[in-house]
Design a protein around this motif. Structure first.
Motif, PDB file in Angstrom:
ATOM      1  N   PHE A  32       0.829  -1.205   0.000  1.00  0.00           N
ATOM      2  CA  PHE A  32       0.000   0.000   0.000  1.00  0.00           C
ATOM      3  C   PHE A  32       0.865   1.257   0.000  1.00  0.00           C
ATOM      4  CE2 PHE A  32      -3.557  -2.659   1.858  1.00  0.00           C
ATOM      5  CZ  PHE A  32      -4.318  -2.599   0.700  1.00  0.00           C
ATOM      6  N   GLU A  33       1.970   1.234   0.736  1.00  0.00           N
ATOM      7  CA  GLU A  33       2.873   2.393   0.738  1.00  0.00           C
ATOM      8  C   GLU A  33       3.475   2.602  -0.643  1.00  0.00           C
ATOM      9  OE1 GLU A  33       5.737   1.825   3.808  1.00  0.00           O
ATOM     10  OE2 GLU A  33       4.305   2.215   5.418  1.00  0.00           O
ATOM     11  N   LEU A  34       3.855   1.515  -1.303  1.00  0.00           N
ATOM     12  CA  LEU A  34       4.442   1.611  -2.639  1.00  0.00           C
ATOM     13  C   LEU A  34       3.419   2.156  -3.629  1.00  0.00           C
ATOM     14  CD1 LEU A  34       6.844   0.998  -4.512  1.00  0.00           C
ATOM     15  CD2 LEU A  34       5.844  -1.265  -4.867  1.00  0.00           C
ATOM     16  N   VAL A  35       2.199   1.613  -3.590  1.00  0.00           N
ATOM     17  CA  VAL A  35       1.145   2.086  -4.489  1.00  0.00           C
ATOM     18  C   VAL A  35       0.853   3.562  -4.228  1.00  0.00           C
ATOM     19  CG1 VAL A  35      -1.306   1.842  -5.038  1.00  0.00           C
ATOM     20  CG2 VAL A  35       0.127  -0.183  -4.856  1.00  0.00           C
ATOM     21  N   GLY A  36       0.797   3.952  -2.966  1.00  0.00           N
ATOM     22  CA  GLY A  36       0.564   5.353  -2.619  1.00  0.00           C
ATOM     23  C   GLY A  36       1.675   6.248  -3.153  1.00  0.00           C
ATOM     24  N   TRP A  37       2.912   5.813  -3.021  1.00  0.00           N
ATOM     25  CA  TRP A  37       4.043   6.601  -3.511  1.00  0.00           C
ATOM     26  C   TRP A  37       3.997   6.734  -5.031  1.00  0.00           C
ATOM     27  CZ3 TRP A  37       8.223   5.596  -6.717  1.00  0.00           C
ATOM     28  CH2 TRP A  37       9.232   6.551  -6.704  1.00  0.00           C
ATOM     29  N   ILE A  38       3.705   5.614  -5.724  1.00  0.00           N
ATOM     30  CA  ILE A  38       3.619   5.655  -7.185  1.00  0.00           C
ATOM     31  C   ILE A  38       2.495   6.586  -7.616  1.00  0.00           C
ATOM     32  CG2 ILE A  38       3.031   4.267  -9.220  1.00  0.00           C
ATOM     33  CD1 ILE A  38       4.504   1.922  -7.854  1.00  0.00           C
ATOM     34  N   PHE A  39       1.348   6.501  -6.945  1.00  0.00           N
ATOM     35  CA  PHE A  39       0.208   7.362  -7.267  1.00  0.00           C
ATOM     36  C   PHE A  39       0.585   8.832  -7.093  1.00  0.00           C
ATOM     37  CE2 PHE A  39      -3.949   9.303  -6.144  1.00  0.00           C
ATOM     38  CZ  PHE A  39      -4.606   9.033  -7.352  1.00  0.00           C
ATOM     39  N   LYS A  40       1.300   9.134  -6.016  1.00  0.00           N
ATOM     40  CA  LYS A  40       1.726  10.512  -5.764  1.00  0.00           C
ATOM     41  C   LYS A  40       2.688  10.993  -6.847  1.00  0.00           C
ATOM     42  CE  LYS A  40       2.620  11.489  -1.451  1.00  0.00           C
ATOM     43  NZ  LYS A  40       3.348  11.633  -0.179  1.00  0.00           N
ATOM     44  N   GLN A  41       3.603  10.129  -7.276  1.00  0.00           N
ATOM     45  CA  GLN A  41       4.556  10.501  -8.322  1.00  0.00           C
ATOM     46  C   GLN A  41       3.846  10.739  -9.651  1.00  0.00           C
ATOM     47  OE1 GLN A  41       7.707  11.221  -7.610  1.00  0.00           O
ATOM     48  NE2 GLN A  41       7.168  10.706  -5.515  1.00  0.00           N
ATOM     49  N   ILE A  42       2.833   9.916  -9.957  1.00  0.00           N
ATOM     50  CA  ILE A  42       2.076  10.106 -11.195  1.00  0.00           C
ATOM     51  C   ILE A  42       1.325  11.432 -11.143  1.00  0.00           C
ATOM     52  CG2 ILE A  42       0.111   9.224 -12.518  1.00  0.00           C
ATOM     53  CD1 ILE A  42       1.121   6.392 -11.803  1.00  0.00           C
ATOM     54  N   LEU A  43       0.742  11.761  -9.986  1.00  0.00           N
ATOM     55  CA  LEU A  43       0.042  13.039  -9.852  1.00  0.00           C
ATOM     56  C   LEU A  43       1.018  14.202 -10.024  1.00  0.00           C
ATOM     57  CD1 LEU A  43      -2.469  12.537  -6.901  1.00  0.00           C
ATOM     58  CD2 LEU A  43      -2.969  12.825  -9.327  1.00  0.00           C
ATOM     59  N   ASN A  44       2.206  14.078  -9.447  1.00  0.00           N
ATOM     60  CA  ASN A  44       3.217  15.119  -9.612  1.00  0.00           C
ATOM     61  C   ASN A  44       3.605  15.271 -11.076  1.00  0.00           C
ATOM     62  OD1 ASN A  44       3.365  15.788  -6.930  1.00  0.00           O
ATOM     63  ND2 ASN A  44       5.054  14.402  -6.489  1.00  0.00           N
ATOM     64  N   LEU A  45       3.730  14.156 -11.784  1.00  0.00           N
ATOM     65  CA  LEU A  45       4.081  14.199 -13.200  1.00  0.00           C
ATOM     66  C   LEU A  45       2.993  14.905 -14.003  1.00  0.00           C
ATOM     67  CD1 LEU A  45       6.046  13.300 -15.438  1.00  0.00           C
ATOM     68  CD2 LEU A  45       4.704  11.195 -15.617  1.00  0.00           C
ATOM     69  N   PHE A  46       1.719  14.556 -13.739  1.00  0.00           N
ATOM     70  CA  PHE A  46       0.619  15.223 -14.441  1.00  0.00           C
ATOM     71  C   PHE A  46       0.607  16.713 -14.144  1.00  0.00           C
ATOM     72  CE2 PHE A  46      -1.660  11.038 -14.957  1.00  0.00           C
ATOM     73  CZ  PHE A  46      -1.705  11.112 -16.344  1.00  0.00           C
ATOM     74  N   ALA A  47       0.841  17.087 -12.887  1.00  0.00           N
ATOM     75  CA  ALA A  47       0.863  18.501 -12.514  1.00  0.00           C
ATOM     76  C   ALA A  47       1.982  19.223 -13.269  1.00  0.00           C
ATOM     77  CB  ALA A  47       1.056  18.641 -11.003  1.00  0.00           C
TER      78      ALA A  47
END
Length: 46
Positions: free
Chosen positions: A12-27
């Motif tokens: 769950f921590e890994l998925v959360g981190w990946i999700f956050k990185q994808i959001l940062n990339l989109f931003a």
């Protein structure tokens, strides 16, 4: 059970981190496109 709990928590921590990185990339992409568009608008107004 402890190993499974630890693995699930890590997953769950890994998925959360990946999700956050994808959001940062989109931003970052949206900011870049916005800067390009606003730059073209300001040049066309001059």
């Amino acid at each position: 059970m402890d190993i499974i709990d630890f693995m699930l928590k890590t997953l769950f921590e890994l998925v959360g981190w990946i999700f956050k990185q994808i959001l940062n990339l989109f931003a970052w992409i949206i900011k870049g496109l916005w800067n390009l568009m606003s730059g073209k608008k300001s040049q066309s107004l001059e």
